[in-house]
Design a protein around this motif. Structure first.
Motif, PDB file in Angstrom:
ATOM      1  N   ALA A  56       0.819  -1.374  -0.230  1.00 15.31           N
ATOM      2  CA  ALA A  56      -0.191  -0.012  -0.104  1.00 15.31           C
ATOM      3  C   ALA A  56       0.927   1.068  -0.019  1.00 15.31           C
ATOM      4  O   ALA A  56       1.430   1.646   1.075  1.00 15.31           O
ATOM      5  CB  ALA A  56      -0.984  -0.065   1.000  1.00 15.31           C
ATOM      6  N   LEU A  57       0.965   1.953  -1.312  1.00  8.59           N
ATOM      7  CA  LEU A  57       2.065   2.929  -1.375  1.00  8.59           C
ATOM      8  C   LEU A  57       1.157   4.327  -0.831  1.00  8.59           C
ATOM      9  O   LEU A  57       0.338   4.545  -1.289  1.00  8.59           O
ATOM     10  CB  LEU A  57       2.414   3.192  -2.752  1.00  8.59           C
ATOM     11  CG  LEU A  57       3.230   1.940  -3.282  1.00  8.59           C
ATOM     12  CD1 LEU A  57       3.799   2.553  -4.733  1.00  8.59           C
ATOM     13  CD2 LEU A  57       4.365   1.517  -2.397  1.00  8.59           C
ATOM     14  N   ALA A  58       1.930   5.012   0.104  1.00  8.00           N
ATOM     15  CA  ALA A  58       1.527   6.453   0.368  1.00  8.00           C
ATOM     16  C   ALA A  58       1.781   7.200  -0.860  1.00  8.00           C
ATOM     17  O   ALA A  58       2.373   6.745  -1.851  1.00  8.00           O
ATOM     18  CB  ALA A  58       2.206   6.815   1.479  1.00  8.00           C
ATOM     19  N   PRO A  59       0.819   8.218  -0.881  1.00  7.44           N
ATOM     20  CA  PRO A  59       0.926   8.973  -2.393  1.00  7.44           C
ATOM     21  C   PRO A  59       2.409   9.659  -2.726  1.00  7.44           C
ATOM     22  O   PRO A  59       2.490   9.494  -3.779  1.00  7.44           O
ATOM     23  CB  PRO A  59      -0.118  10.450  -1.950  1.00  7.44           C
ATOM     24  CG  PRO A  59      -0.919   9.683  -0.981  1.00  7.44           C
ATOM     25  CD  PRO A  59      -0.133   8.820  -0.082  1.00  7.44           C
ATOM     26  N   ALA A  60       3.238   9.873  -1.503  1.00 15.10           N
ATOM     27  CA  ALA A  60       4.644  10.356  -2.037  1.00 15.10           C
ATOM     28  C   ALA A  60       5.329   9.157  -2.653  1.00 15.10           C
ATOM     29  O   ALA A  60       5.807   9.382  -3.755  1.00 15.10           O
ATOM     30  CB  ALA A  60       5.445  10.562  -0.726  1.00 15.10           C
ATOM     31  N   ALA A  61       5.380   7.841  -2.174  1.00 12.75           N
ATOM     32  CA  ALA A  61       5.979   6.868  -2.803  1.00 12.75           C
ATOM     33  C   ALA A  61       5.418   6.443  -4.147  1.00 12.75           C
ATOM     34  O   ALA A  61       5.802   6.073  -5.124  1.00 12.75           O
ATOM     35  CB  ALA A  61       5.820   5.651  -1.843  1.00 12.75           C
ATOM     36  N   ALA A  62       3.761   6.552  -4.153  1.00 14.68           N
ATOM     37  CA  ALA A  62       3.391   6.240  -5.538  1.00 14.68           C
ATOM     38  C   ALA A  62       3.751   7.339  -6.602  1.00 14.68           C
ATOM     39  O   ALA A  62       3.855   7.047  -7.697  1.00 14.68           O
ATOM     40  CB  ALA A  62       1.956   6.336  -5.371  1.00 14.68           C
ATOM     41  N   ALA A  63       3.982   8.736  -6.286  1.00  9.98           N
ATOM     42  CA  ALA A  63       4.368   9.593  -7.141  1.00  9.98           C
ATOM     43  C   ALA A  63       5.768   9.403  -7.839  1.00  9.98           C
ATOM     44  O   ALA A  63       6.266   9.392  -8.921  1.00  9.98           O
ATOM     45  CB  ALA A  63       4.298  10.944  -6.479  1.00  9.98           C
ATOM     46  N   ARG A  64       6.597   8.984  -6.823  1.00  5.51           N
ATOM     47  CA  ARG A  64       8.070   8.498  -7.144  1.00  5.51           C
ATOM     48  C   ARG A  64       7.984   7.256  -8.166  1.00  5.51           C
ATOM     49  O   ARG A  64       8.572   7.164  -9.170  1.00  5.51           O
ATOM     50  CB  ARG A  64       8.970   8.338  -6.012  1.00  5.51           C
ATOM     51  CG  ARG A  64       9.170   9.391  -5.256  1.00  5.51           C
ATOM     52  CD  ARG A  64      10.172   9.143  -4.360  1.00  5.51           C
ATOM     53  NE  ARG A  64       9.980   8.284  -3.292  1.00  5.51           N
ATOM     54  CZ  ARG A  64       9.413   8.401  -2.103  1.00  5.51           C
ATOM     55  NH1 ARG A  64       8.904   9.808  -1.664  1.00  5.51           N
ATOM     56  NH2 ARG A  64       9.106   7.464  -1.137  1.00  5.51           N
ATOM     57  N   ALA A  65       7.264   6.218  -7.834  1.00  6.11           N
ATOM     58  CA  ALA A  65       7.361   5.076  -8.621  1.00  6.11           C
ATOM     59  C   ALA A  65       6.417   5.418  -9.929  1.00  6.11           C
ATOM     60  O   ALA A  65       6.797   4.811 -11.034  1.00  6.11           O
ATOM     61  CB  ALA A  65       6.254   3.949  -8.029  1.00  6.11           C
ATOM     62  N   LEU A  66       5.659   6.138  -9.891  1.00 10.67           N
ATOM     63  CA  LEU A  66       4.870   6.707 -11.188  1.00 10.67           C
ATOM     64  C   LEU A  66       5.872   7.307 -12.320  1.00 10.67           C
ATOM     65  O   LEU A  66       5.953   6.790 -13.370  1.00 10.67           O
ATOM     66  CB  LEU A  66       3.811   7.690 -10.962  1.00 10.67           C
ATOM     67  CG  LEU A  66       3.310   8.532 -12.235  1.00 10.67           C
ATOM     68  CD1 LEU A  66       2.532   7.579 -13.024  1.00 10.67           C
ATOM     69  CD2 LEU A  66       2.516   9.680 -11.737  1.00 10.67           C
ATOM     70  N   LEU A  67       6.853   7.992 -11.892  1.00 15.51           N
ATOM     71  CA  LEU A  67       7.727   8.723 -12.726  1.00 15.51           C
ATOM     72  C   LEU A  67       8.851   7.584 -13.076  1.00 15.51           C
ATOM     73  O   LEU A  67       9.278   7.838 -14.279  1.00 15.51           O
ATOM     74  CB  LEU A  67       8.457  10.024 -11.738  1.00 15.51           C
ATOM     75  CG  LEU A  67       7.696  11.066 -11.394  1.00 15.51           C
ATOM     76  CD1 LEU A  67       8.151  12.094 -10.978  1.00 15.51           C
ATOM     77  CD2 LEU A  67       6.923  11.663 -12.975  1.00 15.51           C
ATOM     78  N   ALA A  68       9.297   7.012 -12.117  1.00 15.00           N
ATOM     79  CA  ALA A  68      10.091   5.723 -12.405  1.00 15.00           C
ATOM     80  C   ALA A  68       9.737   4.881 -13.716  1.00 15.00           C
ATOM     81  O   ALA A  68      10.487   4.387 -14.433  1.00 15.00           O
ATOM     82  CB  ALA A  68      10.494   5.111 -11.343  1.00 15.00           C
ATOM     83  N   ALA A  69       8.420   4.550 -13.588  1.00  9.97           N
ATOM     84  CA  ALA A  69       7.936   3.831 -14.524  1.00  9.97           C
ATOM     85  C   ALA A  69       7.747   4.563 -16.002  1.00  9.97           C
ATOM     86  O   ALA A  69       8.193   3.585 -16.921  1.00  9.97           O
ATOM     87  CB  ALA A  69       6.361   3.491 -14.320  1.00  9.97           C
ATOM     88  N   HIS A  70       7.668   5.882 -16.038  1.00 10.79           N
ATOM     89  CA  HIS A  70       7.826   6.584 -17.281  1.00 10.79           C
ATOM     90  C   HIS A  70       9.183   6.320 -17.858  1.00 10.79           C
ATOM     91  O   HIS A  70       9.403   6.541 -19.276  1.00 10.79           O
ATOM     92  CB  HIS A  70       7.436   7.831 -17.118  1.00 10.79           C
ATOM     93  CG  HIS A  70       5.682   8.148 -17.152  1.00 10.79           C
ATOM     94  ND1 HIS A  70       5.330   8.100 -18.209  1.00 10.79           N
ATOM     95  CD2 HIS A  70       5.104   8.848 -16.181  1.00 10.79           C
ATOM     96  CE1 HIS A  70       3.709   8.283 -18.116  1.00 10.79           C
ATOM     97  NE2 HIS A  70       3.885   8.759 -16.710  1.00 10.79           N
ATOM     98  N   CYS A  71      10.087   6.330 -16.954  1.00 10.02           N
ATOM     99  CA  CYS A  71      11.646   6.369 -17.269  1.00 10.02           C
ATOM    100  C   CYS A  71      12.243   4.823 -17.524  1.00 10.02           C
ATOM    101  O   CYS A  71      12.848   4.738 -18.603  1.00 10.02           O
ATOM    102  CB  CYS A  71      12.481   6.885 -16.276  1.00 10.02           C
ATOM    103  SG  CYS A  71      12.275   8.602 -16.308  1.00 10.02           S
ATOM    104  N   TRP A  72      11.618   3.756 -16.808  1.00 11.65           N
ATOM    105  CA  TRP A  72      12.627   2.584 -16.920  1.00 11.65           C
ATOM    106  C   TRP A  72      11.383   1.373 -17.167  1.00 11.65           C
ATOM    107  O   TRP A  72      11.755  -0.039 -16.953  1.00 11.65           O
ATOM    108  CB  TRP A  72      13.220   2.358 -15.351  1.00 11.65           C
ATOM    109  CG  TRP A  72      14.060   3.702 -15.146  1.00 11.65           C
ATOM    110  CD1 TRP A  72      13.634   4.318 -14.188  1.00 11.65           C
ATOM    111  CD2 TRP A  72      15.334   3.743 -15.372  1.00 11.65           C
ATOM    112  NE1 TRP A  72      14.622   5.105 -13.870  1.00 11.65           N
ATOM    113  CE2 TRP A  72      15.740   4.814 -14.714  1.00 11.65           C
ATOM    114  CE3 TRP A  72      16.214   3.071 -16.058  1.00 11.65           C
ATOM    115  CZ2 TRP A  72      17.098   5.351 -14.579  1.00 11.65           C
ATOM    116  CZ3 TRP A  72      17.606   3.641 -16.106  1.00 11.65           C
ATOM    117  CH2 TRP A  72      17.867   4.868 -15.487  1.00 11.65           C
ATOM    118  N   ASP A  73      10.127   1.632 -17.283  1.00 12.43           N
ATOM    119  CA  ASP A  73       9.314   0.503 -17.429  1.00 12.43           C
ATOM    120  C   ASP A  73       9.751  -0.614 -18.387  1.00 12.43           C
ATOM    121  O   ASP A  73      10.624  -0.144 -19.430  1.00 12.43           O
ATOM    122  CB  ASP A  73       8.127   0.739 -17.893  1.00 12.43           C
ATOM    123  CG  ASP A  73       6.785  -0.135 -17.648  1.00 12.43           C
ATOM    124  OD1 ASP A  73       7.029  -0.984 -16.652  1.00 12.43           O
ATOM    125  OD2 ASP A  73       6.077  -0.323 -18.671  1.00 12.43           O
TER     126      ASP A  73
END
Length: 538
Positions: free
Chosen positions: A147-164
């Motif tokens: 269960a990701l807090a919004p802060a962690a979800a935001a970082r994971a979201l951007l990482a997916a755009h870069c490294w998915d």
């Protein structure tokens, strides 16, 4: 309505006075001079946040320096203009809200599949199990997503755009290229195809300015970050060239929607357990004239449909200092046809013109990903950080020659240690160890040499005038470390190696020959061991 405004909500992971903190974009940029730098507990996320948000905000708010004087004025100011940053962010009300109903940041509002399926949020995080991407020793399974807090979800979201990862993605309603509920042919995220090289300064402010491009003609007319596009993103995606550097930095390689839900442990808070992820924009054409954070290798004989150069990717298990020749190729291609990242080439020009101090505490962060199984899974993440004397970036400098000499000698030592191991195996009647099997003596030696190389680079960064002393000290230490690796192998060789399997043959492999060959190699690299004066006189 859930609101998580990335401008002010704490989510950017930084280091201040040696401690990890999370702050909003506004504080990160306005007070950039007070932060040590990026927190690297997750390097993929750190690079993604830097490239997708922090650097574009500074570049879009302040504009790129038009020349050396503008760049130097910003560098010497020691901090960003608070009024300009605040005005820029204030005028983007609603565009940085992670859960906005109409335009969620870096997402598509209402994105869904035909069956309204969602996936665990672990799909965005390579280190967690998701589908057939199950990391070794993972403590979680796909059935128990975090269960990701919004802060962690935001970082994971951007990482997916870069490294998915590549391959098949869920088909989104409204995507005309969807077939049978799926979209195929997806490449990896754009950074997954690079070996990222990021110059790092003594503070976050210095890191941002070191990465700001000097643009004499200004930005391209249509270039802008993703949050300033005229229309919100939809499930439709395109294949196109990047419109400019801002477009490239904030490239939306996926269509994503985070699915927030109430946190069962805290009233009023939300978490993200599920996500919708589908195909996004695909880059066409070469980005060599825009991409600043990777080295490039010229294609020897490119076909008509091939780009003239390809990005250089990092190799698993290879320390960053072993690629110093490529990092320092700021004046032209190396013998291997490699040129340095554009960001380092710009720093070389600034140093050559006296705009950067010779003892600048510059470091280089290298980050890359190795994919497996048709790039559908992430097998390894390569991360390293080394000090780099800024003077070494300048062609024909004494520091540059010293650094390249050390890197070359270290490589020759690796080869000599590997040859010693092969010779000992041959003396015992065994076969050579294949280059990709087991750990060879050269690998052990490189591991032992790494701290010495780091100390040398850090010392030259502080005292660039001490090149001769640095080389002399390196030769002493490297020779000692080479023998520390070789002697256990020699003393541990079996009795049969003394005469070898064919003692009747004069030049057959045997222990003495292996040691003599290694000794000659060291003398070829460093010269004969100096004889003390007292010994010579006697």
């Amino acid at each position: 309505m859930t609101v998580f405004d990335l401008r002010v909500a704490p989510w950017v992971a930084l280091v201040r006075e040696g401690r990890r903190v999370e702050v909003g974009v506004r504080e990160a940029v306005v007070d950039a001079h007070t932060f040590d730098g990026l927190a690297l507990d997750d390097p993929l996320e750190a690079v993604a946040v830097f490239r997708q948000v922090l650097l574009p905000v500074v570049l879009d708010a302040l504009g790129a320096p038009r020349g050396l004087d503008e760049w130097s004025a910003l560098w010497n100011a020691g901090r960003f203009n608070e009024n300009q940053i605040n005005e820029y962010l204030d005028s983007r009300e609603g565009l940085f809200d992670l859960f906005d109903a109409e335009r969620p940041f870096a997402q598509v509002a209402g994105l869904r599949t035909a069956k309204d399926e969602t996936k665990p949020v672990s799909l965005l995080i390579p280190r967690l199990a998701s589908g057939n991407n199950v990391p070794l020793f993972s403590a979680r399974t796909e059935d128990a997503p975090p269960a990701l807090a919004p802060a962690a979800a935001a970082r994971a979201l951007l990482a997916a755009h870069c490294w998915d990862t590549a391959a098949i993605k869920s088909g989104a309603v409204g995507d005309p290229r969807m077939s049978a509920g799926k979209t195929t042919g997806n490449p990896t995220g754009p950074l997954g195809q690079l070996g990222v090289v990021l110059p790092v300064g003594a503070s976050l402010f210095h890191t941002l300015v070191l990465n700001l491009p000097i643009m004499p003609l200004g930005p391209r007319p249509r270039d802008r970050p993703q949050w300033r596009t005229a229309d919100p993103a939809s499930s439709r995606w395109s294949e196109r060239e990047a419109l400019g550097l801002l477009d490239l930095l904030t490239w939306q390689s996926r269509r994503i929607r985070l699915v927030p839900e109430p946190d069962s442990t805290t009233v009023g808070r939300v978490v993200v357990r599920q996500v919708v992820l589908s195909a996004g924009d695909r880059l066409t054409g070469s980005v060599q004239d825009l991409e600043r954070h990777t080295a490039w290798r010229q294609t020897e004989k490119p076909r008509a449909d091939e780009p003239p150069s390809r990005p250089v990717r990092h190799q698993p298990g290879r320390a960053a200092w072993r690629g110093l020749e490529a990092l320092l190729a700021t004046a032209g291609p190396t013998s291997a046809r490699v040129t340095a990242p554009m960001a380092l080439t710009q720093l070389a020009g600034l140093q050559a013109r006296g705009r950067l101090p010779e003892d600048l505490p510059l470091r280089v962060l290298t980050v890359g990903v190795r994919y497996g199984n048709q790039s559908a899974v992430i097998e390894d993440v390569m991360v390293d950080e080394i000090p780099l004397p800024v003077v070494a970036l300048v062609a024909d400098s004494a520091v540059r020659e010293t650094v390249l000499t050390v890197a070359e000698q270290a490589e020759r030592l690796r080869v000599a240690a590997n040859r010693l191991g092969d010779d000992l195996r041959a003396a015992g009647g065994g076969d050579k160890v294949p280059w990709d099997k087991s750990q060879r003596l050269g690998d052990v030696l490189v591991y032992a040499l790494t701290p010495a190389v780091r100390r040398l680079l850090a010392g030259l960064a502080r005292h660039p005038e001490d090149t001769e002393r640095a080389e002399d000290a390196w030769a002493v230490v490297a020779r000692r470390l080479a023998w520390e690796v070789a002697e256990p192998a020699l003393s541990g060789a079996g009795p049969g190696t003394f005469l070898g399997r064919h003692p009747e043959q004069r030049f057959a492999p045997r222990l003495a020959g292996a040691e003599a060959s290694f000794r000659r190699a060291l003398n070829d690299i460093f010269g004969p061991v100096p004889v003390p004066a007292a010994t010579a006189a006697s």
